[in-house]
Design an enzyme around this catalytic site. Sequence first.
Site, PDB file in Angstrom:
ATOM      1  N   ARG A   3      -6.593   8.861  -5.564  1.00  0.00           N
ATOM      2  CA  ARG A   3      -5.725   9.546  -4.583  1.00  0.00           C
ATOM      3  C   ARG A   3      -5.659  11.053  -4.860  1.00  0.00           C
ATOM      4  NH1 ARG A   3      -6.317   5.071  -3.001  1.00  0.00           N
ATOM      5  NH2 ARG A   3      -4.811   3.686  -2.011  1.00  0.00           N
TER       6      ARG A   3
ATOM      7  N   SER B 296       1.724   3.916   1.242  1.00  0.00           N
ATOM      8  CA  SER B 296       2.357   3.917  -0.090  1.00  0.00           C
ATOM      9  C   SER B 296       3.030   5.267  -0.300  1.00  0.00           C
ATOM     10  CB  SER B 296       1.311   3.733  -1.189  1.00  0.00           C
ATOM     11  OG  SER B 296       0.607   2.539  -1.012  1.00  0.00           O
TER      12      SER B 296
ATOM     13  N   GLU C 266       2.727  10.032  -3.449  1.00  0.00           N
ATOM     14  CA  GLU C 266       1.372  10.128  -2.869  1.00  0.00           C
ATOM     15  C   GLU C 266       1.399  10.980  -1.608  1.00  0.00           C
ATOM     16  OE1 GLU C 266      -1.116   6.470  -1.939  1.00  0.00           O
ATOM     17  OE2 GLU C 266      -1.268   7.549  -0.044  1.00  0.00           O
TER      18      GLU C 266
HETATM   19  P1  FAD Z   1      -2.548  13.993   7.676  1.00  0.00           P
HETATM   20  O1  FAD Z   1      -1.366  13.174   7.294  1.00  0.00           O
HETATM   21  O2  FAD Z   1      -2.562  14.613   9.004  1.00  0.00           O
HETATM   22  O3  FAD Z   1      -2.761  15.122   6.567  1.00  0.00           O
HETATM   23  C1  FAD Z   1      -2.684  14.808   5.193  1.00  0.00           C
HETATM   24  C2  FAD Z   1      -3.013  16.069   4.380  1.00  0.00           C
HETATM   25  O4  FAD Z   1      -4.388  16.429   4.617  1.00  0.00           O
HETATM   26  C3  FAD Z   1      -2.214  17.303   4.802  1.00  0.00           C
HETATM   27  O5  FAD Z   1      -2.022  18.084   3.643  1.00  0.00           O
HETATM   28  C4  FAD Z   1      -3.128  18.020   5.790  1.00  0.00           C
HETATM   29  O6  FAD Z   1      -2.892  19.393   5.902  1.00  0.00           O
HETATM   30  C5  FAD Z   1      -4.482  17.758   5.160  1.00  0.00           C
HETATM   31  N1  FAD Z   1      -5.580  17.745   6.126  1.00  0.00           N
HETATM   32  C6  FAD Z   1      -5.745  16.889   7.161  1.00  0.00           C
HETATM   33  N2  FAD Z   1      -6.900  17.152   7.795  1.00  0.00           N
HETATM   34  C7  FAD Z   1      -7.464  18.207   7.172  1.00  0.00           C
HETATM   35  C8  FAD Z   1      -8.666  18.952   7.380  1.00  0.00           C
HETATM   36  N3  FAD Z   1      -9.526  18.648   8.357  1.00  0.00           N
HETATM   37  N4  FAD Z   1      -8.914  20.004   6.541  1.00  0.00           N
HETATM   38  C9  FAD Z   1      -8.065  20.319   5.546  1.00  0.00           C
HETATM   39  N5  FAD Z   1      -6.911  19.649   5.314  1.00  0.00           N
HETATM   40  C10 FAD Z   1      -6.619  18.592   6.108  1.00  0.00           C
HETATM   41  N6  FAD Z   1      -4.316   5.900   2.281  1.00  0.00           N
HETATM   42  C11 FAD Z   1      -5.206   5.334   1.433  1.00  0.00           C
HETATM   43  O7  FAD Z   1      -5.871   6.047   0.671  1.00  0.00           O
HETATM   44  N7  FAD Z   1      -5.408   3.988   1.410  1.00  0.00           N
HETATM   45  C12 FAD Z   1      -4.734   3.145   2.218  1.00  0.00           C
HETATM   46  O8  FAD Z   1      -4.940   1.944   2.172  1.00  0.00           O
HETATM   47  C13 FAD Z   1      -3.782   3.699   3.125  1.00  0.00           C
HETATM   48  N8  FAD Z   1      -3.063   2.904   3.940  1.00  0.00           N
HETATM   49  C14 FAD Z   1      -2.144   3.452   4.786  1.00  0.00           C
HETATM   50  C15 FAD Z   1      -1.406   2.587   5.611  1.00  0.00           C
HETATM   51  C16 FAD Z   1      -0.465   3.107   6.491  1.00  0.00           C
HETATM   52  C17 FAD Z   1       0.301   2.157   7.375  1.00  0.00           C
HETATM   53  C18 FAD Z   1      -0.254   4.500   6.552  1.00  0.00           C
HETATM   54  C19 FAD Z   1       0.747   5.063   7.517  1.00  0.00           C
HETATM   55  C20 FAD Z   1      -0.962   5.370   5.731  1.00  0.00           C
HETATM   56  C21 FAD Z   1      -1.913   4.846   4.824  1.00  0.00           C
HETATM   57  N9  FAD Z   1      -2.661   5.665   3.964  1.00  0.00           N
HETATM   58  C22 FAD Z   1      -3.597   5.110   3.121  1.00  0.00           C
HETATM   59  C23 FAD Z   1      -2.426   7.127   3.945  1.00  0.00           C
HETATM   60  C24 FAD Z   1      -3.212   7.904   5.032  1.00  0.00           C
HETATM   61  O9  FAD Z   1      -3.599   7.069   6.074  1.00  0.00           O
HETATM   62  C25 FAD Z   1      -4.448   8.600   4.469  1.00  0.00           C
HETATM   63  O10 FAD Z   1      -4.090   9.483   3.445  1.00  0.00           O
HETATM   64  C26 FAD Z   1      -5.211   9.394   5.546  1.00  0.00           C
HETATM   65  O11 FAD Z   1      -6.428   9.878   5.009  1.00  0.00           O
HETATM   66  C27 FAD Z   1      -4.406  10.562   6.117  1.00  0.00           C
HETATM   67  O12 FAD Z   1      -5.126  11.062   7.237  1.00  0.00           O
HETATM   68  P2  FAD Z   1      -4.423  11.942   8.350  1.00  0.00           P
HETATM   69  O13 FAD Z   1      -5.481  12.429   9.271  1.00  0.00           O
HETATM   70  O14 FAD Z   1      -3.302  11.195   8.953  1.00  0.00           O
HETATM   71  O15 FAD Z   1      -3.886  13.141   7.446  1.00  0.00           O
HETATM   72  N1  EPU Z   2       3.678  -5.893  -5.773  1.00  0.00           N
HETATM   73  C1  EPU Z   2       4.914  -6.456  -6.000  1.00  0.00           C
HETATM   74  N2  EPU Z   2       5.888  -6.265  -5.065  1.00  0.00           N
HETATM   75  C2  EPU Z   2       5.678  -5.530  -3.948  1.00  0.00           C
HETATM   76  C3  EPU Z   2       4.418  -4.951  -3.718  1.00  0.00           C
HETATM   77  C4  EPU Z   2       3.418  -5.142  -4.656  1.00  0.00           C
HETATM   78  O1  EPU Z   2       5.127  -7.118  -7.008  1.00  0.00           O
HETATM   79  O2  EPU Z   2       6.616  -5.408  -3.157  1.00  0.00           O
HETATM   80  C5  EPU Z   2       2.621  -6.081  -6.785  1.00  0.00           C
HETATM   81  C6  EPU Z   2       1.889  -7.408  -6.704  1.00  0.00           C
HETATM   82  O3  EPU Z   2       1.665  -7.800  -8.045  1.00  0.00           O
HETATM   83  C7  EPU Z   2       0.572  -7.059  -6.086  1.00  0.00           C
HETATM   84  C8  EPU Z   2       0.348  -5.649  -6.591  1.00  0.00           C
HETATM   85  O4  EPU Z   2       1.654  -5.085  -6.645  1.00  0.00           O
HETATM   86  O5  EPU Z   2      -0.437  -7.921  -6.532  1.00  0.00           O
HETATM   87  C9  EPU Z   2      -0.524  -4.779  -5.719  1.00  0.00           C
HETATM   88  O6  EPU Z   2      -0.030  -4.770  -4.392  1.00  0.00           O
HETATM   89  P1  EPU Z   2      -0.998  -4.485  -3.151  1.00  0.00           P
HETATM   90  O7  EPU Z   2      -2.228  -5.303  -3.282  1.00  0.00           O
HETATM   91  O8  EPU Z   2      -0.201  -4.602  -1.912  1.00  0.00           O
HETATM   92  O9  EPU Z   2      -1.468  -3.010  -3.369  1.00  0.00           O
HETATM   93  P2  EPU Z   2      -0.744  -1.696  -3.886  1.00  0.00           P
HETATM   94  O10 EPU Z   2      -1.220  -1.448  -5.272  1.00  0.00           O
HETATM   95  O11 EPU Z   2       0.723  -1.729  -3.648  1.00  0.00           O
HETATM   96  C10 EPU Z   2      -2.674  -0.109  -3.189  1.00  0.00           C
HETATM   97  C11 EPU Z   2      -2.793   1.190  -2.454  1.00  0.00           C
HETATM   98  C12 EPU Z   2      -2.820   0.934  -0.951  1.00  0.00           C
HETATM   99  C13 EPU Z   2      -4.008   0.040  -0.629  1.00  0.00           C
HETATM  100  C14 EPU Z   2      -3.855  -1.281  -1.382  1.00  0.00           C
HETATM  101  C15 EPU Z   2      -5.056  -2.188  -1.207  1.00  0.00           C
HETATM  102  C16 EPU Z   2      -1.823   2.897  -3.858  1.00  0.00           C
HETATM  103  C17 EPU Z   2      -0.668   3.800  -4.109  1.00  0.00           C
HETATM  104  N3  EPU Z   2      -1.715   2.074  -2.808  1.00  0.00           N
HETATM  105  O12 EPU Z   2      -1.386  -0.620  -2.893  1.00  0.00           O
HETATM  106  O13 EPU Z   2      -3.005   2.185  -0.302  1.00  0.00           O
HETATM  107  O14 EPU Z   2      -4.088  -0.216   0.760  1.00  0.00           O
HETATM  108  O15 EPU Z   2      -3.727  -0.992  -2.805  1.00  0.00           O
HETATM  109  O16 EPU Z   2      -6.121  -1.691  -1.926  1.00  0.00           O
HETATM  110  O17 EPU Z   2      -2.811   2.957  -4.594  1.00  0.00           O
HETATM  111  C18 EPU Z   2      -1.822   4.065   0.556  1.00  0.00           C
HETATM  112  O18 EPU Z   2      -2.404   4.727  -0.321  1.00  0.00           O
HETATM  113  O19 EPU Z   2      -1.043   4.583   1.384  1.00  0.00           O
HETATM  114  C19 EPU Z   2      -2.041   2.628   0.610  1.00  0.00           C
HETATM  115  C20 EPU Z   2      -1.426   1.819   1.473  1.00  0.00           C
END
Ligand code: FAD
Ligand code: EPU
Length: 336
Positions: A164, A236, A332
Amino acid sequence: MTIKENYSLKELNTFKIDVKSKYFIEIEDETELKEVAKEYNSKGEKILILGGGSNILFTNDFDGLVIHLNTKGIDIVSKNDKEIILDFQAGESWDDVVLYAVKNGYYGIENLSLIPGTIGAAPIQNIGAYGAELKDVFHSLDGFFINDLKEKSFSLDECEFGYRDSIFKRELKDKFIITSVKLKLSKEKNFKLNYRDLADLNKLRKNITLEKVRNHVVKVRESKLPNPKVLGNAGSFFKNPEITKQQLSDLIVQNPALPYFKSPDGKIKLPAGWLIEQCGWKGKREGDVASYHRQALIIINYGNATSQSILKFTQEIKDSVISKFGIELEQEVNFY
Ligand code: FAD
Ligand code: EPU
């Protein structure tokens, strides 16, 4: 060039925080992007690039120009029997990119299905899920520095990707605009199914396809994560903390059930969701802010939460995780 003033960002951030930006523009063309960046930078205005707004918490009105980047386009850079290099404009939706790869038989990003936002933002925190990260398929990116419009391409090494993390989330935060991203995808079958939630797919063996992996990931995500169109959130809220071997052995004495994961580089990560749940936060609600009842690490806005109420709530979570486990959670989400 249409600049709007005092513009509401509520529908442009998935946390659905009701703030305004002093200036706002929607950009679909790279030349226009440079012109507007030059003009507003020389006026001394702060500039924020907004993609899908899915990793942002606005803590105040934005006192500057918000550029909503909506540039679209896909080019084939090169291909052979084994792989293809594709160049995507920054405003392409990440999940459309995944869908495009899956439909065309390109392997490498199917585990990253359904992550919201744009491909231009994907390198910022090296998006990851289900055992895959952007860096695994990243080729390079192009963009320019806001202060002097100087163009630069960044190679994989120059991006300094981590968990991240990247140079764009640190030294170059709000200084460099990513205009396009190149991915190197495999044309040969190559699945990553070690993540525990994907274990069922291994049973399919030879019958496994890109579509099946994508559909499975989508199903798992929909069962755990709230849809931001329905419930405001930014994924997250905190990162999963990395700890040392010594910290792990100390913690296990007190908490024998502590789950932990070792990454290939030997680092030990704890699931922040577990730590938060153990502190009693899962499903807890204060006003319109809550920790999601299915995934404690996701902070929810039920409608009218303010950023101040989210900051207060998440600080309370941090405090209780420190006092119970001695671990400091790091956010994050990007604060503005
Ligand atoms: P924004 O929120 O619009 O911007 C984020 C940052 O990037 C800001 O600082 C912005 O200025 C900068 N930025 C954006 N575009 C540019 C550009 N073109 N040039 C320079 N800077 C830029 N993230 C994960 O890694 N894994 C996940 O599984 C995951 N699951 C998610 C689930 C949900 C339901 C939600 C809401 C979010 C999740 N995220 C996850 C976080 C998010 O989706 C990612 O970080 C995504 O890459 C953000 O993209 P965005 O276009 O919305 O960025
Ligand atoms: N867990 C709990 N309670 C909860 C949630 C999670 O006990 O309420 C424990 C469980 O043991 C579970 C473990 O946490 O097995 C991991 O949970 P999960 O698989 O849901 O993944 P996470 O570690 O919480 C990360 C990323 C997610 C990504 C998933 C799948 C981070 C900060 N988050 O979540 O990314 O989608 O793994 O790979 O690394 C994001 O970055 O925004 C994001 C959603």
